[in-house]
Design an enzyme around this catalytic site. Structure first.
Site, mmCIF file in Angstrom:
data_model
loop_
_atom_site.group_PDB
_atom_site.id
_atom_site.type_symbol
_atom_site.label_atom_id
_atom_site.label_comp_id
_atom_site.label_asym_id
_atom_site.label_seq_id
_atom_site.Cartn_x
_atom_site.Cartn_y
_atom_site.Cartn_z
ATOM 1 N N CYS A 168 0.521 57.369 83.502
ATOM 2 C CA CYS A 168 -0.728 57.469 84.265
ATOM 3 C C CYS A 168 -0.883 58.880 84.820
ATOM 4 O O CYS A 168 -0.915 59.832 84.061
ATOM 5 C CB CYS A 168 -0.774 56.406 85.352
ATOM 6 S SG CYS A 168 -2.428 56.148 85.974
ATOM 7 N N GLU B 154 4.489 49.403 82.711
ATOM 8 C CA GLU B 154 5.214 48.457 83.574
ATOM 9 C C GLU B 154 4.325 47.297 83.988
ATOM 10 O O GLU B 154 4.777 46.315 84.554
ATOM 11 C CB GLU B 154 5.795 49.198 84.795
ATOM 12 C CG GLU B 154 4.845 49.481 85.941
ATOM 13 C CD GLU B 154 3.830 50.598 85.683
ATOM 14 O OE1 GLU B 154 3.694 51.045 84.520
ATOM 15 O OE2 GLU B 154 3.146 50.997 86.643
ATOM 16 N N HIS C 11 -0.432 51.780 82.090
ATOM 17 C CA HIS C 11 0.712 51.390 82.918
ATOM 18 C C HIS C 11 1.604 50.438 82.131
ATOM 19 O O HIS C 11 1.406 49.232 82.185
ATOM 20 C CB HIS C 11 0.226 50.689 84.184
ATOM 21 C CG HIS C 11 -0.353 51.612 85.186
ATOM 22 N ND1 HIS C 11 0.419 52.323 86.072
ATOM 23 C CD2 HIS C 11 -1.628 51.973 85.437
ATOM 24 C CE1 HIS C 11 -0.355 53.072 86.830
ATOM 25 N NE2 HIS C 11 -1.616 52.876 86.465
#
EC number: 4.3.2.10
Lengths: 215, 281
Positions: free
Chosen positions: A81, A191, A189
Protein backbone atom coordinates in the site's frame (compact mmCIF):
# COMPACT_ATOMS: atom_id res chain seq x y z
CA UNK A 1 14.42 -16.95 9.49
CA UNK A 2 12.82 -13.71 10.64
CA UNK A 3 10.98 -11.03 8.72
CA UNK A 4 11.22 -7.54 10.14
CA UNK A 5 8.04 -5.47 9.99
CA UNK A 6 8.95 -1.81 10.11
CA UNK A 7 7.12 0.29 12.66
CA UNK A 8 7.26 3.95 11.77
CA UNK A 9 3.99 5.01 13.30
CA UNK A 10 2.06 4.51 10.07
CA UNK A 11 -0.13 1.61 10.02
CA UNK A 12 -1.59 -1.74 10.18
CA UNK A 13 1.13 -3.65 12.01
CA UNK A 14 -1.38 -5.76 13.92
CA UNK A 15 -2.93 -7.30 10.84
CA UNK A 16 0.40 -7.91 9.11
CA UNK A 17 1.71 -9.69 12.17
CA UNK A 18 -1.38 -11.84 12.60
CA UNK A 19 -1.14 -12.83 8.93
CA UNK A 20 2.49 -13.95 9.33
CA UNK A 21 1.58 -15.70 12.55
CA UNK A 22 -1.20 -17.56 10.73
CA UNK A 23 1.37 -18.67 8.15
CA UNK A 24 3.74 -19.72 10.94
CA UNK A 25 6.39 -17.31 9.67
CA UNK A 26 8.55 -15.74 12.31
CA UNK A 27 8.42 -11.96 12.29
CA UNK A 28 9.16 -9.10 14.62
CA UNK A 29 8.58 -5.38 14.82
CA UNK A 30 11.56 -3.25 13.87
CA UNK A 31 11.61 0.36 14.93
CA UNK A 32 15.27 1.30 15.41
CA UNK A 33 18.49 0.70 13.49
CA UNK A 34 20.01 -2.00 15.71
CA UNK A 35 16.92 -4.19 15.28
CA UNK A 36 17.80 -4.71 11.60
CA UNK A 37 20.45 -7.29 12.48
CA UNK A 38 19.59 -10.87 11.74
CA UNK A 39 16.66 -10.19 9.44
CA UNK A 40 16.06 -12.24 6.34
CA UNK A 41 13.22 -10.12 4.97
CA UNK A 42 12.09 -6.52 5.38
CA UNK A 43 8.41 -5.64 5.26
CA UNK A 44 7.16 -2.06 5.04
CA UNK A 45 3.45 -1.65 5.74
CA UNK A 46 1.76 1.70 5.63
CA UNK A 47 -1.50 3.52 5.98
CA UNK A 48 -1.66 7.27 5.92
CA UNK A 49 -0.25 10.13 3.94
CA UNK A 50 2.96 10.08 1.88
CA UNK A 51 4.42 13.23 3.43
CA UNK A 52 3.87 12.14 7.00
CA UNK A 53 5.28 8.70 6.25
CA UNK A 54 8.53 10.07 4.78
CA UNK A 55 8.82 12.49 7.67
CA UNK A 56 8.42 9.62 10.17
CA UNK A 57 10.95 7.41 8.35
CA UNK A 58 13.39 10.30 8.45
CA UNK A 59 12.82 11.36 12.04
CA UNK A 60 13.10 7.75 13.24
CA UNK A 61 16.31 7.34 11.22
CA UNK A 62 15.04 4.29 9.39
CA UNK A 63 15.94 5.11 5.79
CA UNK A 64 19.65 4.41 6.06
CA UNK A 65 19.35 1.01 7.82
CA UNK A 66 16.60 0.01 5.38
CA UNK A 67 18.73 0.86 2.35
CA UNK A 68 21.72 -0.82 3.88
CA UNK A 69 19.72 -4.03 4.43
CA UNK A 70 18.13 -3.98 0.99
CA UNK A 71 20.98 -2.82 -1.25
CA UNK A 72 24.11 -3.97 0.55
CA UNK A 73 22.91 -7.12 2.28
CA UNK A 74 20.46 -7.86 -0.58
CA UNK A 75 17.65 -8.84 1.77
CA UNK A 76 14.25 -9.26 0.05
CA UNK A 77 11.97 -6.28 0.63
CA UNK A 78 8.23 -5.92 0.34
CA UNK A 79 6.27 -2.69 0.66
CA UNK A 80 2.50 -2.76 0.72
CA UNK A 81 0.00 0.00 0.00
CA UNK A 82 1.65 3.25 1.08
CA UNK A 83 4.82 1.22 1.67
CA UNK A 84 4.93 0.54 -2.06
CA UNK A 85 4.28 4.16 -3.01
CA UNK A 86 7.12 5.34 -0.78
CA UNK A 87 9.56 3.55 -3.11
CA UNK A 88 8.65 6.05 -5.82
CA UNK A 89 10.27 9.45 -6.39
CA UNK A 90 7.44 11.68 -5.25
CA UNK A 91 3.69 11.80 -4.78
CA UNK A 92 0.97 14.23 -5.71
CA UNK A 93 -0.46 13.58 -2.28
CA UNK A 94 2.32 15.58 -0.65
CA UNK A 95 3.87 17.91 -3.18
CA UNK A 96 7.57 18.64 -2.75
CA UNK A 97 8.30 15.62 -0.57
CA UNK A 98 10.87 13.24 -2.03
CA UNK A 99 10.18 9.52 -1.72
CA UNK A 100 12.80 6.81 -1.30
CA UNK A 101 13.38 6.91 -5.06
CA UNK A 102 14.15 3.21 -5.43
CA UNK A 103 11.74 2.98 -8.36
CA UNK A 104 11.57 5.59 -11.10
CA UNK A 105 7.92 6.42 -10.71
CA UNK A 106 5.85 9.33 -9.54
CA UNK A 107 2.70 8.63 -7.58
CA UNK A 108 -0.45 10.25 -8.93
CA UNK A 109 -4.08 10.48 -7.96
CA UNK A 110 -6.19 7.43 -8.83
CA UNK A 111 -7.50 7.82 -12.41
CA UNK A 112 -5.16 10.75 -13.15
CA UNK A 113 -6.61 11.46 -16.57
CA UNK A 114 -10.01 12.16 -15.15
CA UNK A 115 -9.10 14.42 -12.26
CA UNK A 116 -12.11 16.70 -12.58
CA UNK A 117 -14.61 13.91 -13.20
CA UNK A 118 -16.93 14.02 -10.21
CA UNK A 119 -18.49 10.66 -11.04
CA UNK A 120 -15.32 8.79 -10.11
CA UNK A 121 -15.42 7.44 -6.61
CA UNK A 122 -12.19 8.05 -4.72
CA UNK A 123 -10.52 6.46 -2.84
CA UNK A 124 -10.51 3.17 -4.74
CA UNK A 125 -11.83 0.81 -2.07
CA UNK A 126 -12.68 -2.82 -2.56
CA UNK A 127 -11.75 -6.08 -4.20
CA UNK A 128 -10.26 -5.88 -7.63
CA UNK A 129 -8.62 -8.24 -10.06
CA UNK A 130 -4.92 -8.44 -10.80
CA UNK A 131 -3.67 -8.96 -14.32
CA UNK A 132 -0.31 -10.67 -14.27
CA UNK A 133 2.26 -9.13 -16.61
CA UNK A 134 5.28 -11.06 -15.45
CA UNK A 135 4.39 -14.65 -14.63
CA UNK A 136 7.97 -15.26 -13.46
CA UNK A 137 7.55 -12.90 -10.52
CA UNK A 138 8.00 -15.14 -7.47
CA UNK A 139 5.01 -13.57 -5.70
CA UNK A 140 2.64 -15.14 -8.23
CA UNK A 141 3.19 -18.80 -7.57
CA UNK A 142 -0.29 -20.32 -7.35
CA UNK A 143 -1.84 -16.97 -8.30
CA UNK A 144 -3.55 -16.28 -11.60
CA UNK A 145 -4.84 -13.33 -13.55
CA UNK A 146 -8.35 -12.63 -12.32
CA UNK A 147 -7.65 -13.42 -8.67
CA UNK A 148 -8.80 -10.62 -6.42
CA UNK A 149 -7.09 -8.64 -3.72
CA UNK A 150 -8.32 -5.86 -1.48
CA UNK A 151 -7.43 -2.29 -2.41
CA UNK A 152 -7.85 0.84 -0.37
CA UNK A 153 -5.98 3.83 -1.77
CA UNK A 154 -6.43 7.26 -3.26
CA UNK A 155 -3.06 7.47 -5.05
CA UNK A 156 -1.43 5.03 -7.44
CA UNK A 157 1.75 4.13 -9.28
CA UNK A 158 1.66 4.24 -13.09
CA UNK A 159 2.43 1.15 -15.17
CA UNK A 160 6.18 0.86 -15.81
CA UNK A 161 7.35 -1.66 -18.41
CA UNK A 162 9.79 -4.11 -16.87
CA UNK A 163 8.89 -3.10 -13.33
CA UNK A 164 5.14 -3.64 -13.18
CA UNK A 165 4.61 -7.33 -12.48
CA UNK A 166 0.83 -7.04 -12.33
CA UNK A 167 -1.62 -4.29 -13.05
CA UNK A 168 -5.20 -3.59 -12.06
CA UNK A 169 -7.83 -1.38 -13.54
CA UNK A 170 -9.77 1.38 -11.86
CA UNK A 171 -10.85 3.92 -14.46
CA UNK A 172 -7.50 3.16 -16.06
CA UNK A 173 -4.61 0.80 -15.54
CA UNK A 174 -2.16 1.14 -12.68
CA UNK A 175 0.60 -0.95 -11.09
CA UNK A 176 -0.76 -3.30 -8.48
CA UNK A 177 2.44 -5.32 -8.05
CA UNK A 178 5.95 -4.13 -8.92
CA UNK A 179 9.22 -6.00 -8.83
CA UNK A 180 12.75 -4.72 -9.23
CA UNK A 181 15.15 -7.55 -8.45
CA UNK A 182 14.49 -8.55 -4.85
CA UNK A 183 12.36 -5.47 -4.10
CA UNK A 184 8.62 -5.93 -4.28
CA UNK A 185 5.71 -3.55 -3.94
CA UNK A 186 2.05 -4.48 -3.65
CA UNK A 187 -0.59 -1.76 -3.85
CA UNK A 188 -3.34 -3.85 -2.26
CA UNK A 189 -3.41 -5.26 1.24
CA UNK A 190 -2.31 -8.91 1.03
CA UNK A 191 -2.75 -9.31 4.77
CA UNK A 192 -6.43 -8.48 4.23
CA UNK A 193 -6.95 -10.34 0.97
CA UNK A 194 -7.90 -13.70 2.39
CA UNK A 195 -6.52 -16.70 0.51
CA UNK A 196 -4.98 -14.85 -2.45
CA UNK A 197 -3.20 -12.37 -0.19
CA UNK A 198 -1.97 -15.00 2.23
CA UNK A 199 -0.52 -16.96 -0.69
CA UNK A 200 1.39 -13.83 -1.78
CA UNK A 201 2.80 -13.44 1.72
CA UNK A 202 3.71 -17.12 1.75
CA UNK A 203 5.50 -16.66 -1.58
CA UNK A 204 7.43 -13.72 -0.14
CA UNK A 205 8.45 -15.66 2.96
CA UNK A 206 9.48 -18.61 0.77
CA UNK A 207 11.68 -16.23 -1.21
CA UNK A 208 13.33 -14.95 1.98
CA UNK A 209 13.92 -18.54 3.04
CA UNK A 210 15.42 -19.37 -0.35
CA UNK A 211 17.70 -16.35 -0.22
CA UNK A 212 18.99 -17.60 3.09
CA UNK A 213 19.85 -20.91 1.47
CA UNK A 214 17.34 -22.81 3.59
CA UNK A 215 15.76 -24.44 0.56
CA UNK B 1 -13.56 -1.92 -11.79
CA UNK B 2 -13.90 -2.78 -8.12
CA UNK B 3 -16.46 -5.48 -7.49
CA UNK B 4 -19.31 -4.84 -5.09
CA UNK B 5 -18.72 -6.14 -1.61
CA UNK B 6 -20.67 -8.27 0.84
CA UNK B 7 -19.91 -7.10 4.35
CA UNK B 8 -20.62 -9.29 7.35
CA UNK B 9 -21.64 -7.26 10.36
CA UNK B 10 -21.14 -8.48 13.88
CA UNK B 11 -23.06 -6.68 16.61
CA UNK B 12 -21.62 -7.03 20.07
CA UNK B 13 -23.44 -6.39 23.32
CA UNK B 14 -21.32 -6.69 26.47
CA UNK B 15 -18.81 -8.99 24.83
CA UNK B 16 -21.36 -11.34 23.21
CA UNK B 17 -22.30 -11.31 19.53
CA UNK B 18 -26.04 -10.74 19.25
CA UNK B 19 -28.82 -10.77 16.72
CA UNK B 20 -30.76 -7.55 16.99
CA UNK B 21 -34.38 -6.82 16.23
CA UNK B 22 -34.65 -3.09 15.65
CA UNK B 23 -32.15 -2.50 18.51
CA UNK B 24 -34.93 -3.27 20.97
CA UNK B 25 -34.69 -7.01 21.44
CA UNK B 26 -31.60 -9.18 21.20
CA UNK B 27 -30.79 -12.85 20.88
CA UNK B 28 -27.32 -14.08 21.84
CA UNK B 29 -25.21 -15.69 19.09
CA UNK B 30 -21.98 -16.39 20.95
CA UNK B 31 -18.30 -15.51 20.83
CA UNK B 32 -17.75 -12.72 18.28
CA UNK B 33 -14.29 -14.10 17.41
CA UNK B 34 -15.89 -17.35 16.28
CA UNK B 35 -18.39 -15.41 14.14
CA UNK B 36 -15.47 -13.60 12.53
CA UNK B 37 -13.54 -16.81 11.97
CA UNK B 38 -16.47 -18.44 10.17
CA UNK B 39 -17.29 -15.36 8.10
CA UNK B 40 -13.67 -15.29 7.01
CA UNK B 41 -13.54 -18.98 6.23
CA UNK B 42 -16.72 -18.83 4.16
CA UNK B 43 -15.46 -16.01 1.98
CA UNK B 44 -16.82 -12.74 3.35
CA UNK B 45 -15.39 -9.62 1.68
CA UNK B 46 -15.20 -7.46 4.77
CA UNK B 47 -16.19 -7.50 8.43
CA UNK B 48 -17.92 -4.66 10.24
CA UNK B 49 -17.78 -4.95 14.01
CA UNK B 50 -20.15 -2.71 15.94
CA UNK B 51 -20.09 -2.63 19.72
CA UNK B 52 -23.47 -1.45 20.96
CA UNK B 53 -22.92 -2.05 24.67
CA UNK B 54 -24.46 0.67 26.82
CA UNK B 55 -21.86 3.01 28.33
CA UNK B 56 -19.28 1.91 25.77
CA UNK B 57 -18.57 5.60 25.30
CA UNK B 58 -17.54 5.99 28.93
CA UNK B 59 -15.53 2.77 29.08
CA UNK B 60 -13.85 3.14 25.71
CA UNK B 61 -13.46 0.35 23.14
CA UNK B 62 -12.94 -3.23 24.36
CA UNK B 63 -9.45 -3.62 22.95
CA UNK B 64 -8.93 -7.26 23.96
CA UNK B 65 -12.12 -8.32 22.21
CA UNK B 66 -11.29 -6.33 19.08
CA UNK B 67 -7.84 -7.86 19.02
CA UNK B 68 -9.17 -11.41 19.28
CA UNK B 69 -11.52 -10.74 16.36
CA UNK B 70 -9.01 -8.91 14.19
CA UNK B 71 -6.52 -11.76 14.46
CA UNK B 72 -9.12 -14.09 12.94
CA UNK B 73 -10.11 -11.78 10.09
CA UNK B 74 -7.85 -11.87 7.04
CA UNK B 75 -10.21 -9.46 5.38
CA UNK B 76 -10.60 -5.74 6.00
CA UNK B 77 -12.30 -4.92 9.23
CA UNK B 78 -14.09 -1.82 10.37
CA UNK B 79 -14.97 -1.07 13.96
CA UNK B 80 -17.45 1.25 15.59
CA UNK B 81 -18.46 1.82 19.19
CA UNK B 82 -17.19 3.89 22.10
CA UNK B 83 -14.76 6.00 20.10
CA UNK B 84 -14.55 9.35 21.85
CA UNK B 85 -10.94 10.41 21.71
CA UNK B 86 -8.28 10.17 19.04
CA UNK B 87 -6.36 7.96 21.48
CA UNK B 88 -9.22 5.40 21.29
CA UNK B 89 -8.79 5.43 17.52
CA UNK B 90 -5.02 4.90 17.78
CA UNK B 91 -5.65 1.90 20.06
CA UNK B 92 -8.10 0.18 17.74
CA UNK B 93 -5.89 0.69 14.68
CA UNK B 94 -2.93 -0.73 16.60
CA UNK B 95 -4.70 -4.08 17.11
CA UNK B 96 -5.52 -4.60 13.45
CA UNK B 97 -8.63 -2.59 12.64
CA UNK B 98 -8.49 -1.00 9.17
CA UNK B 99 -11.29 1.54 9.33
CA UNK B 100 -13.30 3.13 12.06
CA UNK B 101 -17.03 3.74 11.92
CA UNK B 102 -17.77 7.19 13.27
CA UNK B 103 -21.40 7.85 14.17
CA UNK B 104 -23.29 10.53 16.02
CA UNK B 105 -22.27 8.79 19.25
CA UNK B 106 -18.68 9.85 18.63
CA UNK B 107 -19.54 13.52 18.52
CA UNK B 108 -18.79 16.21 16.05
CA UNK B 109 -17.36 16.57 12.60
CA UNK B 110 -14.04 17.80 13.99
CA UNK B 111 -13.41 14.37 15.48
CA UNK B 112 -14.01 12.76 12.10
CA UNK B 113 -11.69 15.23 10.40
CA UNK B 114 -9.05 14.62 13.01
CA UNK B 115 -9.09 10.89 12.21
CA UNK B 116 -8.96 11.64 8.48
CA UNK B 117 -5.88 13.77 9.03
CA UNK B 118 -4.12 11.00 10.93
CA UNK B 119 -5.10 7.98 8.89
CA UNK B 120 -6.44 9.27 5.56
CA UNK B 121 -9.98 9.30 4.22
CA UNK B 122 -9.97 5.63 3.33
CA UNK B 123 -9.80 4.74 7.02
CA UNK B 124 -12.95 6.65 7.97
CA UNK B 125 -16.44 5.28 7.53
CA UNK B 126 -19.06 7.82 8.55
CA UNK B 127 -22.17 6.15 9.91
CA UNK B 128 -25.57 7.66 9.32
CA UNK B 129 -28.11 6.01 11.63
CA UNK B 130 -31.68 6.91 10.76
CA UNK B 131 -35.35 6.05 11.20
CA UNK B 132 -37.57 6.77 8.17
CA UNK B 133 -36.19 10.11 6.96
CA UNK B 134 -34.76 11.32 10.23
CA UNK B 135 -31.15 10.82 11.18
CA UNK B 136 -30.21 10.57 14.86
CA UNK B 137 -29.54 14.06 16.19
CA UNK B 138 -25.88 15.05 16.16
CA UNK B 139 -24.89 18.64 16.88
CA UNK B 140 -25.57 20.89 13.92
CA UNK B 141 -25.42 18.13 11.32
CA UNK B 142 -28.40 18.02 8.93
CA UNK B 143 -31.28 15.84 10.14
CA UNK B 144 -32.17 14.65 6.66
CA UNK B 145 -30.11 11.49 6.04
CA UNK B 146 -29.33 12.41 2.43
CA UNK B 147 -28.18 15.91 3.33
CA UNK B 148 -26.14 14.51 6.20
CA UNK B 149 -24.51 11.93 3.93
CA UNK B 150 -23.54 14.62 1.44
CA UNK B 151 -22.18 16.84 4.21
CA UNK B 152 -20.10 14.02 5.73
CA UNK B 153 -18.73 12.97 2.35
CA UNK B 154 -17.63 16.52 1.68
CA UNK B 155 -16.01 16.83 5.08
CA UNK B 156 -13.59 13.96 5.33
CA UNK B 157 -15.57 10.70 5.25
CA UNK B 158 -14.08 8.03 2.97
CA UNK B 159 -17.17 5.82 2.98
CA UNK B 160 -20.71 6.13 4.23
CA UNK B 161 -22.56 3.49 6.19
CA UNK B 162 -26.29 4.09 5.78
CA UNK B 163 -27.99 2.21 8.57
CA UNK B 164 -31.76 2.05 8.68
CA UNK B 165 -32.37 1.33 12.36
CA UNK B 166 -36.05 0.68 11.86
CA UNK B 167 -35.44 -2.03 9.28
CA UNK B 168 -32.72 -3.67 11.36
CA UNK B 169 -33.61 -7.31 11.95
CA UNK B 170 -36.89 -6.93 10.04
CA UNK B 171 -35.79 -9.02 7.03
CA UNK B 172 -38.02 -6.82 4.87
CA UNK B 173 -35.38 -5.69 2.36
CA UNK B 174 -33.04 -2.72 2.16
CA UNK B 175 -34.30 0.86 2.12
CA UNK B 176 -33.92 1.12 -1.65
CA UNK B 177 -35.37 4.61 -2.17
CA UNK B 178 -33.04 6.36 0.21
CA UNK B 179 -29.99 4.31 -0.75
CA UNK B 180 -30.53 5.15 -4.41
CA UNK B 181 -30.81 8.82 -3.56
CA UNK B 182 -27.68 8.86 -1.38
CA UNK B 183 -25.56 6.84 -3.78
CA UNK B 184 -26.48 9.24 -6.58
CA UNK B 185 -25.67 12.27 -4.47
CA UNK B 186 -22.18 11.38 -3.21
CA UNK B 187 -18.89 10.34 -4.78
CA UNK B 188 -17.68 8.11 -1.96
CA UNK B 189 -18.62 4.42 -1.59
CA UNK B 190 -21.96 3.82 0.15
CA UNK B 191 -22.67 0.77 2.31
CA UNK B 192 -26.27 -0.41 2.74
CA UNK B 193 -27.16 -1.80 6.15
CA UNK B 194 -30.39 -2.99 7.71
CA UNK B 195 -33.16 -5.19 6.40
CA UNK B 196 -31.70 -8.00 4.31
CA UNK B 197 -33.68 -11.22 4.63
CA UNK B 198 -32.57 -13.20 1.59
CA UNK B 199 -30.61 -12.95 -1.64
CA UNK B 200 -33.41 -11.27 -3.62
CA UNK B 201 -33.14 -8.25 -1.31
CA UNK B 202 -29.44 -8.01 -2.03
CA UNK B 203 -30.05 -8.30 -5.76
CA UNK B 204 -32.72 -5.60 -5.70
CA UNK B 205 -30.37 -3.27 -3.87
CA UNK B 206 -27.50 -3.93 -6.30
CA UNK B 207 -29.82 -3.46 -9.25
CA UNK B 208 -31.72 -0.35 -8.18
CA UNK B 209 -28.98 1.61 -6.41
CA UNK B 210 -25.30 2.21 -7.02
CA UNK B 211 -24.17 1.26 -3.51
CA UNK B 212 -20.63 -0.14 -3.33
CA UNK B 213 -21.39 -2.68 -0.64
CA UNK B 214 -24.22 -4.42 1.13
CA UNK B 215 -24.03 -5.45 4.77
CA UNK B 216 -25.68 -8.51 6.26
CA UNK B 217 -25.61 -9.67 9.84
CA UNK B 218 -28.34 -11.86 11.20
CA UNK B 219 -28.82 -13.99 8.12
CA UNK B 220 -25.18 -15.05 7.98
CA UNK B 221 -24.96 -16.33 11.52
CA UNK B 222 -27.32 -19.27 11.47
CA UNK B 223 -26.42 -21.60 8.62
CA UNK B 224 -23.35 -23.45 7.49
CA UNK B 225 -21.49 -21.84 4.56
CA UNK B 226 -23.97 -18.97 4.67
CA UNK B 227 -21.64 -16.48 2.98
CA UNK B 228 -20.63 -18.72 0.08
CA UNK B 229 -24.23 -19.77 -0.55
CA UNK B 230 -25.59 -16.22 -0.39
CA UNK B 231 -22.90 -15.08 -2.84
CA UNK B 232 -23.65 -17.95 -5.19
CA UNK B 233 -27.40 -17.13 -5.01
CA UNK B 234 -26.67 -13.46 -5.81
CA UNK B 235 -24.37 -14.53 -8.63
CA UNK B 236 -27.10 -16.68 -10.17
CA UNK B 237 -29.38 -13.65 -10.18
CA UNK B 238 -26.95 -11.72 -12.31
CA UNK B 239 -24.42 -9.99 -10.05
CA UNK B 240 -20.87 -11.20 -9.94
CA UNK B 241 -19.40 -11.60 -6.47
CA UNK B 242 -15.85 -12.40 -5.41
CA UNK B 243 -15.27 -16.15 -5.05
CA UNK B 244 -11.80 -17.36 -4.20
CA UNK B 245 -12.46 -20.20 -1.83
CA UNK B 246 -10.97 -23.64 -2.29
CA UNK B 247 -14.55 -24.94 -2.57
CA UNK B 248 -17.56 -23.71 -4.53
CA UNK B 249 -21.29 -24.21 -4.80
CA UNK B 250 -21.49 -24.08 -8.59
CA UNK B 251 -23.36 -27.36 -8.79
CA UNK B 252 -25.42 -27.07 -5.63
CA UNK B 253 -29.16 -26.58 -5.77
CA UNK B 254 -30.14 -23.52 -3.79
CA UNK B 255 -33.76 -23.01 -2.69
CA UNK B 256 -35.85 -19.85 -2.55
CA UNK B 257 -34.77 -19.32 1.03
CA UNK B 258 -31.06 -19.45 0.09
CA UNK B 259 -30.64 -22.85 1.72
CA UNK B 260 -28.90 -25.76 0.04
CA UNK B 261 -31.46 -28.27 -1.16
CA UNK B 262 -31.20 -31.98 -0.77
CA UNK B 263 -30.01 -33.86 -3.84
CA UNK B 264 -32.09 -36.45 -5.63
CA UNK B 265 -31.67 -39.95 -4.25
CA UNK B 266 -30.42 -41.22 -7.61
CA UNK B 267 -27.72 -38.55 -7.70
CA UNK B 268 -26.60 -39.47 -4.21
CA UNK B 269 -26.56 -43.15 -5.19
CA UNK B 270 -24.19 -42.42 -8.05
CA UNK B 271 -21.90 -40.35 -5.92
CA UNK B 272 -18.32 -41.45 -5.78
CA UNK B 273 -15.86 -39.99 -3.35
CA UNK B 274 -12.80 -38.09 -4.43
CA UNK B 275 -9.94 -37.44 -2.07
CA UNK B 276 -9.37 -33.71 -1.78
CA UNK B 277 -5.97 -32.79 -0.43
CA UNK B 278 -6.15 -30.23 2.36
CA UNK B 279 -4.84 -26.94 0.99
CA UNK B 280 -1.74 -25.61 2.64
CA UNK B 281 -1.34 -21.86 2.28
Amino acid sequence: MTIGVIDYGMGNLGSVISAFRFLDVECRIVSVQREFTGLSGVFLPGVGSFGKAMQNLRSKDLIHPMEEAVFERKIPFMGICLGMQLMGRSSEESGGVAGLGWIDADITLVAPDRREDKSIIRPHVGWNEVEIKDAKCPLFQRIETGDMTYFDHEFQMEVLPGVTAASSNYHGEFSSVVQQGHIFGVQSHPEKSQRTGLIMLRNFSNLCRKQLGLE
Amino acid sequence: MAIRRLIGSILVLNGVAVQSFGFRRYLPIGDPAICAEFLNRWGIDEICLLDISPNRGKRGPDIEMIKSIASKAFVPMSYGGGLQEISDVHRVFAVGVDKVVVTEASGDILFLQNITEHYGRQAVVAGVDYHDRTATVCGDLPIDPVERAVFLSENGAGELLLHNMKKDGSQSGYDIGLLAEVSRAVTVPVIAMGGIGHSAHAVKCLKDTSVAAIAAGNILNHTEHSVAILKEAIHRQGFRMRQDLPFNHDLSKIGQDDRLMKRDESWLDDLGFVHVEREKI
